[in-house]
Design a protein around this motif. Structure first.
Motif, PDB file in Angstrom:
ATOM      1  N   ARG A 102     -96.534  -6.563 -17.679  1.00 55.83           N
ATOM      2  CA  ARG A 102     -95.301  -7.262 -18.061  1.00 55.83           C
ATOM      3  C   ARG A 102     -94.809  -6.809 -19.438  1.00 55.83           C
ATOM      4  O   ARG A 102     -93.612  -6.817 -19.703  1.00 55.83           O
ATOM      5  N   ASP A 109     -91.933  -1.601 -20.171  1.00 59.42           N
ATOM      6  CA  ASP A 109     -90.651  -1.576 -19.472  1.00 59.42           C
ATOM      7  C   ASP A 109     -90.950  -1.346 -17.997  1.00 59.42           C
ATOM      8  O   ASP A 109     -92.020  -0.845 -17.630  1.00 59.42           O
ATOM      9  N   ALA A 110     -90.029  -1.749 -17.131  1.00 59.39           N
ATOM     10  CA  ALA A 110     -90.276  -1.778 -15.686  1.00 59.39           C
ATOM     11  C   ALA A 110     -90.668  -0.412 -15.123  1.00 59.39           C
ATOM     12  O   ALA A 110     -91.590  -0.311 -14.310  1.00 59.39           O
ATOM     13  N   ASP A 147     -92.142 -12.866  -9.750  1.00 62.83           N
ATOM     14  CA  ASP A 147     -91.057 -12.210 -10.486  1.00 62.83           C
ATOM     15  C   ASP A 147     -91.461 -10.809 -10.932  1.00 62.83           C
ATOM     16  O   ASP A 147     -90.674  -9.865 -10.833  1.00 62.83           O
ATOM     17  N   LEU A 148     -92.706 -10.654 -11.395  1.00 61.67           N
ATOM     18  CA  LEU A 148     -93.187  -9.331 -11.803  1.00 61.67           C
ATOM     19  C   LEU A 148     -93.362  -8.430 -10.587  1.00 61.67           C
ATOM     20  O   LEU A 148     -93.010  -7.243 -10.633  1.00 61.67           O
ATOM     21  N   THR A 175     -89.991  -7.114  -9.674  1.00 55.28           N
ATOM     22  CA  THR A 175     -89.561  -6.075 -10.610  1.00 55.28           C
ATOM     23  C   THR A 175     -90.241  -4.747 -10.299  1.00 55.28           C
ATOM     24  O   THR A 175     -89.590  -3.704 -10.237  1.00 55.28           O
ATOM     25  N   SER A 196     -89.423  -2.938  -6.891  1.00 55.87           N
ATOM     26  CA  SER A 196     -88.099  -2.310  -6.931  1.00 55.87           C
ATOM     27  C   SER A 196     -88.155  -0.854  -7.362  1.00 55.87           C
ATOM     28  O   SER A 196     -87.212  -0.099  -7.129  1.00 55.87           O
ATOM     29  N   HIS A 197     -89.257  -0.452  -7.969  1.00 57.62           N
ATOM     30  CA  HIS A 197     -89.419   0.924  -8.449  1.00 57.62           C
ATOM     31  C   HIS A 197     -90.302   1.775  -7.540  1.00 57.62           C
ATOM     32  O   HIS A 197     -90.503   2.962  -7.816  1.00 57.62           O
ATOM     33  N   LYS A 242     -86.254 -12.366  -5.111  1.00 56.77           N
ATOM     34  CA  LYS A 242     -86.153 -12.152  -6.556  1.00 56.77           C
ATOM     35  C   LYS A 242     -85.790 -10.716  -6.924  1.00 56.77           C
ATOM     36  O   LYS A 242     -85.515 -10.437  -8.091  1.00 56.77           O
ATOM     37  N   MET A 243     -85.789  -9.824  -5.946  1.00 60.25           N
ATOM     38  CA  MET A 243     -85.384  -8.447  -6.233  1.00 60.25           C
ATOM     39  C   MET A 243     -83.911  -8.436  -6.629  1.00 60.25           C
ATOM     40  O   MET A 243     -83.130  -9.256  -6.143  1.00 60.25           O
ATOM     41  N   HIS A 244     -83.529  -7.531  -7.495  1.00 61.13           N
ATOM     42  CA  HIS A 244     -82.114  -7.390  -7.858  1.00 61.13           C
ATOM     43  C   HIS A 244     -81.342  -7.119  -6.576  1.00 61.13           C
ATOM     44  O   HIS A 244     -81.770  -6.297  -5.747  1.00 61.13           O
TER      45      HIS A 244
END
Length: 183
Positions: free
Chosen positions: A29, A32-33, A58-59, A62, A65-66, A90-92
């Motif tokens: 955390r 950076d992502a 939430d983590l 994040t 997503s990558h 919770k993903m963008h």
């Protein structure tokens, strides 16, 4: 947030070897992502699975997503169905749409069935969630919140006749956007 340096990787490895998953999650955390995802992906697969199961949703959203879509799909299935739903939610939104778009048809359908509740949360004994065959063949109607979907989810949402209401799940509205854009 900071970027990763070699001592961060060593610290994460040490935390994992000590079984301190919560501390390892906090170490990720702090990064950076992109750096956190890169460090996560450099871990052995078994360590990835164990750590991913311990991440707060939430983590996890994040980081997932990558990841490449296939890796994200597999790791999502190491979590409970409730966690899977929470992480995807919770993903963008833009990244979630891209993730759905990249999934092969069968994987997309399985994920939609799981999110909607059309598939059981627990796979049959002796079979992982990823290996479990699609059980939707006999399902003709799915209830998602206040929305009832008849027949195939993708076909129904892709039809011009279906119109979202205020009560429709935001995730389903995102799927509708993808399907209509593809027409």
């Amino acid at each position: 947030m900071r970027s990763m340096n070699p001592s961060t990787a060593d610290k994460l490895q040490a935390l994992l070897s000590q079984g301190r998953l919560e501390h390892a999650a906090e170490e990720l955390r702090r990064l950076d992502a992109g750096a956190a995802a890169g460090l996560f992906m450099s871990l052995p697969y078994d360590a990835q699975c164990g750590l991913f199961r311990a991440l707060p949703t939430d983590l996890a959203a994040t980081l997932v997503s990558h990841f490449p879509y296939y890796h994200a799909f597999v790791l999502l299935h190491t979590r409970s169905i409730e966690d899977l739903r929470a992480i995807v939610e919770k993903m963008h939104p833009d990244i979630r749409l891209q993730f759905f778009d990249e999934l092969p048809e069968e994987a997309w359908q399985r994920l939609m069935d799981e999110i909607s509740g059309a598939l059981p949360a627990v796979p049959p004994p002796g079979m992982s969630a990823v290996q479990a065959p699609s059980l939707r063949a006999g399902i003709n109607q799915v209830q998602v919140g206040k929305l009832t979907v008849h027949g195939g989810l993708r076909k129904t949402l892709g039809s011009a006749a279906w119109q979202p209401s205020q009560d429709s799940c935001p995730l389903l509205m995102a799927i509708l956007f993808i399907l209509r854009a593809a027409e």
